[in-house]
Write an enzyme that holds these catalytic residues in place. Structure first.
Site, mmCIF file in Angstrom:
data_model
loop_
_atom_site.group_PDB
_atom_site.id
_atom_site.type_symbol
_atom_site.label_atom_id
_atom_site.label_comp_id
_atom_site.label_asym_id
_atom_site.label_seq_id
_atom_site.Cartn_x
_atom_site.Cartn_y
_atom_site.Cartn_z
ATOM 1 N N MET A 162 -48.928 13.384 24.181
ATOM 2 C CA MET A 162 -49.925 12.652 24.963
ATOM 3 C C MET A 162 -49.222 11.419 25.508
ATOM 4 O O MET A 162 -48.870 10.511 24.752
ATOM 5 C CB MET A 162 -51.114 12.275 24.072
ATOM 6 C CG MET A 162 -52.229 11.570 24.784
ATOM 7 S SD MET A 162 -53.765 11.539 23.816
ATOM 8 C CE MET A 162 -53.248 10.754 22.293
ATOM 9 N N TYR A 436 -51.877 3.205 16.349
ATOM 10 C CA TYR A 436 -51.910 4.203 17.415
ATOM 11 C C TYR A 436 -53.249 4.926 17.541
ATOM 12 O O TYR A 436 -54.107 4.829 16.689
ATOM 13 C CB TYR A 436 -50.738 5.170 17.326
ATOM 14 C CG TYR A 436 -50.604 6.035 16.106
ATOM 15 C CD1 TYR A 436 -51.660 6.759 15.578
ATOM 16 C CD2 TYR A 436 -49.358 6.179 15.498
ATOM 17 C CE1 TYR A 436 -51.496 7.577 14.501
ATOM 18 C CE2 TYR A 436 -49.193 7.007 14.401
ATOM 19 C CZ TYR A 436 -50.255 7.707 13.914
ATOM 20 O OH TYR A 436 -50.093 8.524 12.836
ATOM 21 N N GLU A 437 -53.381 5.648 18.672
ATOM 22 C CA GLU A 437 -54.630 6.284 19.115
ATOM 23 C C GLU A 437 -55.754 5.253 19.271
ATOM 24 O O GLU A 437 -56.918 5.532 19.022
ATOM 25 C CB GLU A 437 -55.059 7.407 18.161
ATOM 26 C CG GLU A 437 -53.991 8.420 17.841
ATOM 27 C CD GLU A 437 -53.300 8.978 19.084
ATOM 28 O OE1 GLU A 437 -53.850 8.890 20.182
ATOM 29 O OE2 GLU A 437 -52.185 9.498 18.937
ATOM 30 N N GLY A 438 -55.376 4.065 19.688
ATOM 31 C CA GLY A 438 -56.325 2.961 19.822
ATOM 32 C C GLY A 438 -56.288 2.123 18.564
ATOM 33 O O GLY A 438 -56.623 2.589 17.483
#
Length: 575
Positions: A162, A436-438
């Protein structure tokens, strides 16, 4: 010691507390699912993780990944272990049969990835985005892209990334500069650089499918102008695409996972979804990734607890206060597991693991309800649950993974600070999950700004009422949870009112509000566990630790948010 999955604990939560199997059998794809199949899958998965994945954890950390000439070599044994994951069908557990998957419930995949993360977080990062990429293409990819890539991604034969972050942008995706220029044959030429790309280059699979957030030439500025383009490492004809790994990062932890700086030089790709609607397509992937990160946190906390608990039952130090422990015998000192301070650490972390597991597994069950239930109302309720609870799980599980691993390191004393015992690796590996991932702060802001305030707290209230109705007010513990739910519902309404007066307030208190929600949901978990196992010592000790050492934080966080709201809503402030 290496991590050991414990299927018995999992089965108890699934079967006895959640009653998962009857719920799943009500969904058409799982009409034949039963406890025996669940037990078989978990048993085999646990054996594979313990034998093939966990023993490589320390080697992966100490050896790390090597970067040379644009190529990345993973640590010794990683390729063989990954091949075992693919050949055993483990990465295709929940993928649809028409794409080569096994079509099993999402909760089994969730448990597998929790165990994999606990056993070897570095290796598990490689397939960590497969499920999200699969769902993204399944919902937004063209028929041609689905035919070409879905079976390979579902099986894990090809891995996926991603590609969001750019050096100047960070979490502000509206600043993304990577460009995609349409070609006459329907493809796009992608140019730009991305950073922090987990698994951007490696030797585990012959192809890597990059999902790249970028801008078309006519795109408006800001996040609404972003598109999503699939850019493979190797093109359909087999030749190498113009996708380059410039370097891998030297990190605090996760040395077994290559974190890459990627450059796209007029690389060939194909649009996923509609132009300028890339975030909508990407967030199918992102929400799945956030649940997986929560499970990483759970797994890492369990790994830390297992190491600390085993050490505490071997190490002897001083005399424990209180009655003479049966384990003393003729030994000159008692096991540190007998000391109250150590018991408190171990039982408190166990309380977090068990309680958050129940919430994570319920969320995984709700994913299948949202996808497969014939009743639109039940699908809507499941979607509401996932939207509200996923950011809470991501933030709370990863925060506790780091804090709890640090507490477990304390059990070792000075031995925990040296590499020999492996607990310091868990602490280092866990730290990135909060980012990570926000980041966890972004999760809290998302919960408050996007999920709570737009409807004045109505959706959150509906979730809390649904959970409230599963409890028995005649039971003291259940009644206490119901009272906290009422406080939380009122707090949501108050925060929505205060936000109308001070737009900055929700951002200031978002972390505290999310923590309130997490603690209230944990209280519900432990009420359900206590209801199912009132006299079982396995669950009684961590349940008591939760009540004494964890739950009191609820009042503190509630008070912090309430005082901030009161200051805004006071007559003097309004005037």
């Amino acid at each position: 010691m290496n991590y050991q999955p414990r299927p018995d604990d999992i089965r108890y939560l699934l079967e006895t507390v959640l009653g998962a199997t009857p719920r799943l059998r009500d969904l058409a794809p799982f009409a034949e699912f039963d406890d025996d199949l669940q037990s078989q899958v978990l048993g085999e998965a646990g054996r594979f993780v313990a034998a093939a994945v966990a023993p490589l954890n320390r080697t992966g950390d100490e050896t790390g990944c090597r970067f040379e000439g644009g190529e990345v070599t993973t640590p010794p044994g990683f390729r063989e272990a990954y091949r075992g994951l693919v050949e055993g069908g483990w990465l295709a557990l929940s993928a649809a049969p028409e794409h080569g998957g096994q079509g099993l419930p999402a909760v089994l995949e969730a448990i597998l990835f929790e165990w994999l993360s606990a056993a070897n977080h570095g290796l598990t990062m490689a397939p960590g985005l497969l499920h999200g990429a699969y769902e993204c293409l399944r919902h937004h990819g063209s028929a041609e892209l689905q035919q070409r890539y879905l079976p390979k991604i579902a099986s894990g034969e090809w891995l996926a990334t991603m590609c969001l972050t750019e050096a100047h942008a960070g979490s502000d995706l509206g600043l993304v500069r990577t460009r995609a220029v349409p070609q006459t044959d329907g493809s796009f030429r992608v140019s730009g650089s991305k950073i922090f790309i987990s698994g951007g280059e490696h030797d585990l699979t012959p192809n890597i499918v990059h999902l790249v957030l970028c801008r078309l030439p006519d795109a408006p500025s800001g996040p609404k102008g972003l598109s999503l383009v699939l850019v493979p490492k190797r093109l359909p004809e087999g030749q190498r695409n113009t996708v380059h790994c410039e370097r891998i990062e030297e990190k605090m932890g996760l040395h077994g996972s290559p974190t890459c700086v990627m450059r796209f030089d007029d690389a060939t790709g194909w649009l996923v979804g509609e132009p300028h609607r890339g975030l909508a397509a990407m967030f199918v992937m992102m929400n799945s990734a956030r649940l997986h990160v929560a499970l990483q946190g759970l797994g890492l906390l369990d790994a830390a607890w297992q190491k600390a608990e085993a050490y505490a039952r071997e190490r002897r130090q001083m005399r424990a206060p209180g009655p003479v422990p049966a384990s003393r015998g003729s030994e000159p000192a008692d096991l540190i597991a007998e000391h109250p301070a150590v018991r408190r650490i171990l039982e408190t972390q166990r309380a977090w693991i068990d309680g958050m597991r129940l919430l994570a597994y319920r969320t995984a069950l709700q994913l299948d309800v949202a996808r497969h239930d014939a009743d639109p109302a039940r699908r809507q309720r499941a979607e509401r649950w996932c939207a509200l609870v996923t950011p809470v799980l991501k933030a709370a599980c990863t925060q506790q993974a780091f804090d709890g691993a640090s507490a477990c390191l304390q059990v070792f004393g000075g031995h925990g600070y040296v590499r020999e015992w492996g607990i310091e690796q868990v602490l280092r590996d866990a730290r990135v999950t909060m980012i990570y991932e926000g980041t966890n702060e972004i999760q809290a802001i998302d919960l408050v700004q996007r999920k709570l305030l737009p409807d004045g707290g109505a959706a959150m209230a509906a979730v809390l009422i649904e959970l409230r109705d599963e409890l028995d007010a005649a039971r003291e513990q259940d009644a206490d949870v119901q009272r906290r739910f009422a406080q939380l519902r009122y707090l949501g309404t108050t925060l929505a009112l205060a936000a109308q007066r001070d737009a900055a307030l929700p951002f200031e208190v978002a972390d505290d509000y999310l923590r309130c929600v997490a603690l209230a949901l944990l209280a519900w978990s432990w009420a359900r566990i206590a209801q199912a196992a009132p006299d079982d010592a396995r669950w009684r000790a961590p349940g008591a630790a939760f009540q004494r050492f964890v739950l009191p934080e609820f009042e503190m966080r509630l008070g912090m948010v309430k005082r901030a709201c009161d200051a805004v809503l006071a007559p003097a402030a309004i005037a």
